[in-house]
Write a protein that holds these residues in place. Sequence first.
Motif, short mmCIF file in Angstrom:
data_model
loop_
_atom_site.label_atom_id
_atom_site.label_comp_id
_atom_site.label_asym_id
_atom_site.label_seq_id
_atom_site.Cartn_x
_atom_site.Cartn_y
_atom_site.Cartn_z
N ASP A 83 0.83 -1.21 0.00
CA ASP A 83 0.00 0.00 0.00
C ASP A 83 0.86 1.25 0.00
O ASP A 83 0.36 2.36 0.17
CB ASP A 83 -0.98 0.00 1.17
CG ASP A 83 -0.29 0.03 2.53
OD1 ASP A 83 0.96 -0.07 2.59
OD2 ASP A 83 -1.01 0.13 3.54
N GLN A 85 2.44 3.57 -2.12
CA GLN A 85 2.52 4.10 -3.48
C GLN A 85 3.86 4.77 -3.74
O GLN A 85 4.40 4.69 -4.83
CB GLN A 85 1.38 5.08 -3.75
CG GLN A 85 1.30 5.54 -5.19
CD GLN A 85 0.96 4.42 -6.16
OE1 GLN A 85 0.00 3.69 -5.95
NE2 GLN A 85 1.76 4.27 -7.20
N ILE A 88 6.40 2.19 -4.84
CA ILE A 88 6.15 1.76 -6.22
C ILE A 88 6.65 2.82 -7.19
O ILE A 88 7.33 2.51 -8.18
CB ILE A 88 4.65 1.47 -6.44
CG1 ILE A 88 4.22 0.27 -5.58
CG2 ILE A 88 4.36 1.21 -7.92
CD1 ILE A 88 2.73 0.02 -5.57
N THR A 89 6.37 4.09 -6.91
CA THR A 89 6.83 5.19 -7.75
C THR A 89 8.36 5.23 -7.80
O THR A 89 8.95 5.38 -8.87
CB THR A 89 6.27 6.53 -7.23
OG1 THR A 89 4.84 6.47 -7.26
CG2 THR A 89 6.76 7.69 -8.07
N PHE A 124 -0.15 -2.01 -6.43
CA PHE A 124 -0.67 -1.17 -5.36
C PHE A 124 -1.88 -1.87 -4.78
O PHE A 124 -2.81 -2.23 -5.48
CB PHE A 124 -1.06 0.21 -5.87
CG PHE A 124 -1.67 1.07 -4.80
CD1 PHE A 124 -0.90 1.51 -3.73
CD2 PHE A 124 -3.00 1.41 -4.85
CE1 PHE A 124 -1.46 2.30 -2.73
CE2 PHE A 124 -3.57 2.20 -3.85
CZ PHE A 124 -2.80 2.64 -2.79
N SER A 126 -4.56 -1.41 -1.77
CA SER A 126 -5.17 -0.76 -0.61
C SER A 126 -5.90 -1.84 0.18
O SER A 126 -5.97 -3.00 -0.24
CB SER A 126 -6.15 0.31 -1.07
OG SER A 126 -7.27 -0.28 -1.69
N HIS A 129 -8.24 -4.03 -1.76
CA HIS A 129 -7.77 -4.92 -2.84
C HIS A 129 -8.18 -6.35 -2.56
O HIS A 129 -8.09 -6.85 -1.45
CB HIS A 129 -6.23 -4.83 -2.95
CG HIS A 129 -5.72 -5.26 -4.28
ND1 HIS A 129 -5.52 -6.55 -4.61
CD2 HIS A 129 -5.40 -4.53 -5.38
CE1 HIS A 129 -5.08 -6.63 -5.84
NE2 HIS A 129 -5.00 -5.42 -6.33
#
Length: 133
Positions: A83, A85, A88-89, A124, A126, A129
Amino acid sequence: MIRIFTDGSYVPQNGMGAYCAVIVNDAQASVSDSVCVAPGAVVTGTEQKTTSYRMELLAIVKAMEKIEDLYGSGTHEVEIYTDAQGIITSVNRYLQNGKKPQNSTDLWDQLIPLLKRHSVRFVFASNQHQEYR
C-alpha cells in the motif's frame, strides 16, 4: 508465481516501527484456491527511530531475501503487493532512469540487486484490494 504481501508502520510519538511480509507460492496452493503459506514464509521485525516508508521498504527487502531461502537461488517471478505508493513510484523511476532514491539508501542498496535478479512486478494494494481479503 510468488506473491508477497507487505505492510509497515510506525508510531510518530516514539519512532518505533514494525514490518511484516507474507510470502505465498502459487505452486504450493491447494486445488481449492486456499492460501498456502510455507513454514518460515512470514517475516517480521521492529526498528526504533524509523519512518513508515522505511518499514514498508524493509518488509519488501526482507521478503525478497527470504525467497531464496525458501525456494532456492535463481530467477523467480514475483508480485509484491504494497500500500506504499511512494515505493512503487520510486521503483518505477529507478527502473526508468537508473537513479536510486536518496532516502533509506542502505535499504535501496539491498533491494536493487534483488530486483535485478528476479522478475518483479509491484501491485498497489489498498485495504480494498481483493488479494488482501
